[in-house]
Design a protein around this motif. Structure first.
Motif, PDB file in Angstrom:
ATOM      1  N   ILE A 260     -16.383-138.783  36.251  1.00  0.00           N
ATOM      2  CA  ILE A 260     -16.415-138.172  37.584  1.00  0.00           C
ATOM      3  C   ILE A 260     -15.927-139.181  38.621  1.00  0.00           C
ATOM      4  N   ARG A 261     -16.412-140.424  38.544  1.00  0.00           N
ATOM      5  CA  ARG A 261     -15.997-141.460  39.489  1.00  0.00           C
ATOM      6  C   ARG A 261     -14.483-141.670  39.422  1.00  0.00           C
ATOM      7  N   LYS A 262     -13.944-141.770  38.211  1.00  0.00           N
ATOM      8  CA  LYS A 262     -12.492-141.979  38.044  1.00  0.00           C
ATOM      9  C   LYS A 262     -11.702-140.786  38.569  1.00  0.00           C
ATOM     10  N   LYS A 263     -12.188-139.586  38.316  1.00  0.00           N
ATOM     11  CA  LYS A 263     -11.492-138.383  38.794  1.00  0.00           C
ATOM     12  C   LYS A 263     -11.479-138.358  40.327  1.00  0.00           C
ATOM     13  N   LEU A 264     -12.598-138.741  40.932  1.00  0.00           N
ATOM     14  CA  LEU A 264     -12.650-138.794  42.396  1.00  0.00           C
ATOM     15  C   LEU A 264     -11.672-139.834  42.940  1.00  0.00           C
ATOM     16  N   LEU A 265     -11.590-140.978  42.287  1.00  0.00           N
ATOM     17  CA  LEU A 265     -10.629-142.005  42.722  1.00  0.00           C
ATOM     18  C   LEU A 265      -9.195-141.516  42.572  1.00  0.00           C
ATOM     19  N   ASP A 266      -8.920-140.822  41.473  1.00  0.00           N
ATOM     20  CA  ASP A 266      -7.566-140.330  41.208  1.00  0.00           C
ATOM     21  C   ASP A 266      -7.131-139.247  42.190  1.00  0.00           C
ATOM     22  N   THR A 267      -8.078-138.494  42.732  1.00  0.00           N
ATOM     23  CA  THR A 267      -7.729-137.352  43.581  1.00  0.00           C
ATOM     24  C   THR A 267      -7.941-137.615  45.071  1.00  0.00           C
ATOM     25  N   THR A 268      -8.297-138.848  45.408  1.00  0.00           N
ATOM     26  CA  THR A 268      -8.489-139.204  46.818  1.00  0.00           C
ATOM     27  C   THR A 268      -7.691-140.462  47.119  1.00  0.00           C
ATOM     28  N   GLY A 269      -7.697-140.875  48.346  1.00  0.00           N
ATOM     29  CA  GLY A 269      -6.990-142.095  48.740  1.00  0.00           C
ATOM     30  C   GLY A 269      -7.884-143.328  48.718  1.00  0.00           C
ATOM     31  N   TYR A 270      -9.068-143.197  48.137  1.00  0.00           N
ATOM     32  CA  TYR A 270      -9.999-144.322  48.128  1.00  0.00           C
ATOM     33  C   TYR A 270      -9.649-145.319  47.031  1.00  0.00           C
ATOM     34  N   VAL A 271      -9.965-146.582  47.290  1.00  0.00           N
ATOM     35  CA  VAL A 271      -9.738-147.625  46.291  1.00  0.00           C
ATOM     36  C   VAL A 271     -11.030-147.955  45.543  1.00  0.00           C
ATOM     37  N   GLU A 272     -12.148-147.520  46.094  1.00  0.00           N
ATOM     38  CA  GLU A 272     -13.449-147.702  45.456  1.00  0.00           C
ATOM     39  C   GLU A 272     -14.271-146.451  45.752  1.00  0.00           C
ATOM     40  N   MET A 273     -15.157-146.108  44.825  1.00  0.00           N
ATOM     41  CA  MET A 273     -15.968-144.907  45.001  1.00  0.00           C
ATOM     42  C   MET A 273     -17.414-145.211  44.636  1.00  0.00           C
ATOM     43  N   ARG A 274     -18.306-144.931  45.581  1.00  0.00           N
ATOM     44  CA  ARG A 274     -19.740-145.028  45.327  1.00  0.00           C
ATOM     45  C   ARG A 274     -20.227-143.612  45.056  1.00  0.00           C
ATOM     46  N   VAL A 275     -20.822-143.422  43.899  1.00  0.00           N
ATOM     47  CA  VAL A 275     -21.272-142.084  43.536  1.00  0.00           C
ATOM     48  C   VAL A 275     -22.792-142.101  43.369  1.00  0.00           C
TER      49      VAL A 275
END
Length: 180
Positions: free
Chosen positions: A125-140
């Protein structure tokens, strides 16, 4: 008024931290202070107590933050106390953190699932969110909500993706009611 205080002071702290080149460091300290204020609400009650003088409040802030917290945070807290906005300290810091995270391209997502997700599922889920947004890091942040029955709900900023079974059943129920 409270929203204006939060916005004005939060933005001022952000601008000062960015201009000084210490945005990440100040944000990290602000996050620690937010947690500390949440865990120790009595400290904020002391800082806002009407029978404690401003000088005494400043001495408390100096004792806790001077030499430990970035001078920008320390100064902002003192300024809020001087203007009698002590109750807004946590809100101002939260606003600052929100703006700083956006600047640093760090996303914050909230995922609710009907059952506990495995570490592999959480990472996907974290990787998918990173792949589909412009973020370089994701806190889930993950939470279990059995009322979802199945599936997940993801909230990222003002966007919500609801693939829960309860939502699908509700849509089906509404569709059937409309056909009557």
């Amino acid at each position: 008024m409270a929203k204006q205080v939060r916005t004005v002071y939060g933005q001022a702290l952000f601008d000062a931290a960015r201009e000084s080149g210490r945005l990440t460091e100040v944000r990290e300290q602000a996050e620690v202070i937010i947690s500390a204020l949440t865990e120790n609400p009595d400290f904020l009650r002391l800082l806002t107590h009407p029978e404690i003088t401003l000088t005494e409040k400043q001495a408390m802030v100096d004792g806790v933050f001077a030499g430990k917290a970035d001078p920008l945070i320390h100064g902002m807290i003192v300024a809020l106390l001087e203007k009698e906005h002590g109750l807004e300290i946590g809100n101002v810091l939260e606003r600052f953190v929100d703006v700083a995270l956006k600047e640093e391209k760090i996303g914050v997502a909230y995922v609710s699932s009907a059952v506990e997700l495995s570490e592999d599922q959480k990472e996907r889920i974290r990787k998918k969110l990173l792949d589909t947004t412009g973020y370089v890091e994701m806190r889930v942040h993950h939470a279990v909500d059995p009322s979802l029955i199945g599936g997940i709900v993801i909230r990222l900023g003002d966007r919500i993706v609801d693939s829960s079974l309860s939502s699908k059943l509700d849509h089906m129920r509404q569709s059937l009611l409309e056909r009557e």
